[in-house]
Design a protein around this motif. Structure first.
Motif, PDB file in Angstrom:
ATOM      1  N   ARG A  52       0.820  -1.214   0.000  1.00 41.86           N
ATOM      2  CA  ARG A  52       0.000   0.000   0.000  1.00 41.86           C
ATOM      3  C   ARG A  52       0.858   1.270   0.000  1.00 41.86           C
ATOM      4  NH1 ARG A  52      -5.291  -1.667   2.044  1.00 41.86           N
ATOM      5  NH2 ARG A  52      -6.151  -2.525   0.134  1.00 41.86           N
ATOM      6  N   GLN A  53       2.138   1.115   0.416  1.00 45.07           N
ATOM      7  CA  GLN A  53       3.027   2.289   0.432  1.00 45.07           C
ATOM      8  C   GLN A  53       3.709   2.539  -0.914  1.00 45.07           C
ATOM      9  OE1 GLN A  53       5.681   1.377   3.641  1.00 45.07           O
ATOM     10  NE2 GLN A  53       4.059   1.508   5.177  1.00 45.07           N
ATOM     11  N   ALA A  67      -7.369   5.299  -6.724  1.00 39.48           N
ATOM     12  CA  ALA A  67      -7.874   4.122  -6.010  1.00 39.48           C
ATOM     13  C   ALA A  67      -9.353   3.895  -6.309  1.00 39.48           C
ATOM     14  CB  ALA A  67      -7.662   4.300  -4.509  1.00 39.48           C
ATOM     15  N   ALA A  85      -0.262  -3.677  -4.901  1.00 40.94           N
ATOM     16  CA  ALA A  85      -0.748  -2.296  -4.721  1.00 40.94           C
ATOM     17  C   ALA A  85      -1.885  -2.040  -5.701  1.00 40.94           C
ATOM     18  CB  ALA A  85       0.397  -1.306  -4.965  1.00 40.94           C
ATOM     19  N   SER A 138      -5.128  -4.552  -5.096  1.00 43.50           N
ATOM     20  CA  SER A 138      -5.851  -4.330  -3.840  1.00 43.50           C
ATOM     21  C   SER A 138      -6.699  -3.065  -3.873  1.00 43.50           C
ATOM     22  CB  SER A 138      -4.868  -4.274  -2.661  1.00 43.50           C
ATOM     23  OG  SER A 138      -3.997  -3.177  -2.819  1.00 43.50           O
ATOM     24  N   GLN A 139      -6.439  -2.183  -4.853  1.00 41.76           N
ATOM     25  CA  GLN A 139      -7.208  -0.927  -4.892  1.00 41.76           C
ATOM     26  C   GLN A 139      -8.004  -0.779  -6.195  1.00 41.76           C
ATOM     27  OE1 GLN A 139      -4.730   2.390  -2.926  1.00 41.76           O
ATOM     28  NE2 GLN A 139      -3.199   0.875  -3.496  1.00 41.76           N
TER      29      GLN A 139
END
Ligand code: UD1
Length: 379
Positions: A192-193, A204, A280, A283-284
């Motif tokens: 996520r970073q 997102a 990343a 997941s979004q």
């Protein structure tokens, strides 16, 4: 205490995220020596090296460097080269007590064959999955591997049923859960970073992710063309991020579809991504369109709708839990389901049991406790 030597096999991209947590879970056992063997089925930086870095997995202790080839050639090379590793280890007085294989790629089946013929026990992680479609090379790999492995470590109840139906003894079976999900849960905060969304220019929840690489989808223009048409159309309303597998890229060029893809403004093509960047992204996402087996499972845990471009799946639990819908290569169906997603009318599902991030610990314990079927037979 006798040292247990395990040869832990990886070969292709979907293997790395299954082996990484298992190596970690074996570390606390002082009597276990885990030797990491990479067959080299995948050798590109993007399909292999990047996973070792990101999953914090040590470099392979043994590299077989088999590379690409027809199924027969690739499989034969792995058998030949891995057999030599097993024979040499035995000759040096340090035989392997067990080979540990994951998933369903050619390397999984080939190393299992080499080991079983030398009476080295084999544990198969992700045993029992069946698509019942023998035109898929992975289905052949699953059937052969499970038939001759002696310890079958299963991710979901359907897999247990399949193995019982095939006549496996109850003492061979362990329901341990889904080890790939261990990696996902472990890596999600770090993923996520990543600045991946910014780099790709998407926001997102406002883009689709697409992966396609199966021969049944990408090897003929009659199948690949209509699927890409739908994706190109949708990309006008919802940006589509498409990390392209080398096989698919080659076919897109060969079938003259590259121009159409390039002309679509919302179509964002990339090279295959690293694990963290891809997580990343997935997941979004608003929706995932894929023919990957692993991604059906990852989207299940991530609670992202997954439209699966396959006529069947060896992971039916994702369908019964309502997290994935099979669309085959039916382009009109794909179009109408994407419409439902865009209209927010697509129904969501739930996560199966034992996909809890602790499968590797259960697997490690099973490996350490498992008897050697060959020595008990001769005793
Ligand atoms: C393999 C697995 C599949 C898995 C997929 C994930 C089998 C039968 N298939 O399929 O289950 O979902 O990995 O990616 O084991 N290539 C490269 N660089 C590489 C590796 C391959 O360019 O590092 C190209 C080569 O042209 C090769 C082709 O991709 O011929 C296919 O590679 P291969 O390993 O045979 O199968 P995948 O389609 O990747």
């Amino acid at each position: 205490m006798k040292t247990l030597r395990f040869a832990c096999i990886v070969g292709a991209r979907p293997n790395f995220m299954k082996m990484a947590p298992l190596l970690r879970a074996l570390e606390p056992y002082p009597n276990v020596e885990a030797v990491l063997v990479h067959t080299g089925q995948h050798y590109d930086k993007n399909l292999s090296d990047v996973f070792f870095d990101q999953l914090q997995m040590r470099r392979p202790d043994v590299s077989l460097e088999v590379g690409s080839g027809s199924h027969a050639v690739q499989t034969a090379r792995v058998i030949e080269r891995f057999e030599a590793v097993l024979v040499e280890a035995a000759a040096e007085g340090r035989p392997f007590d067990r080979v540990v294989v994951v998933g369903d790629v050619n390397s999984t089946m080939a190393t299992t064959l080499a080991a079983a013929k030398l009476h080295v026990p084999v544990a198969h992680v992700e045993a029992g999955l069946r698509s019942f479609d023998r035109t898929m090379p992975e289905e052949i790999n699953r059937i052969v591997t499970d038939a001759i492995a002696d310890l079958l470590l299963v991710s979901e109840p359907d897999g247990m049923e399949n193995l019982r139906r095939e006549g496996h003894a109850e003492e061979q079976l362990r329901l341990v859960g889904n080890v790939m999900i261990d990696t996902l849960r472990f890596m999600l905060p770090k993923a996520r970073q990543c600045g991946t969304l910014v780099e790709l220019g998407v926001a997102a929840g406002q883009y689709a992710v697409v992966t396609l690489h199966r021969p049944a989808n990408v090897d003929s223009p009659e199948t690949l063309g209509p699927l890409l048409d739908v994706l190109v159309d949708v990309s006008e309303r919802l940006p589509v991020v498409f990390p392209i597998h080398p096989r698919t890229l080659e076919r897109i060029k060969r079938f003259g579809l590259a121009e159409k893809m390039k002309a679509a403004k919302g179509m964002i093509q990339t090279d295959p991504l690293g694990y963290l960047e891809f997580l990343a992204l997935t997941s979004q996402a608003k929706v995932i369109v894929t023919d990957s087996g692993g991604l059906q499972e990852e989207s299940t845990v991530l609670d992202i709708p997954c439209l699966t471009a396959r006529p069947n799946t060896e992971r039916p639990i994702t369908v019964t839990q309502g997290t994935s819908t099979l669309v085959g290569n039916d382009a009109p169906l794909l179009r109408s389901l994407l419409e439902e997603v865009l209209n927010e009318t697509y129904k969501r599902g739930t996560c199966p049991e034992l996909w809890d991030g602790h499968a590797a610990e259960r697997i490690a314990q099973s490996l350490v406790e498992a008897p050697n079927p060959y020595s008990s037979r001769s005793a």
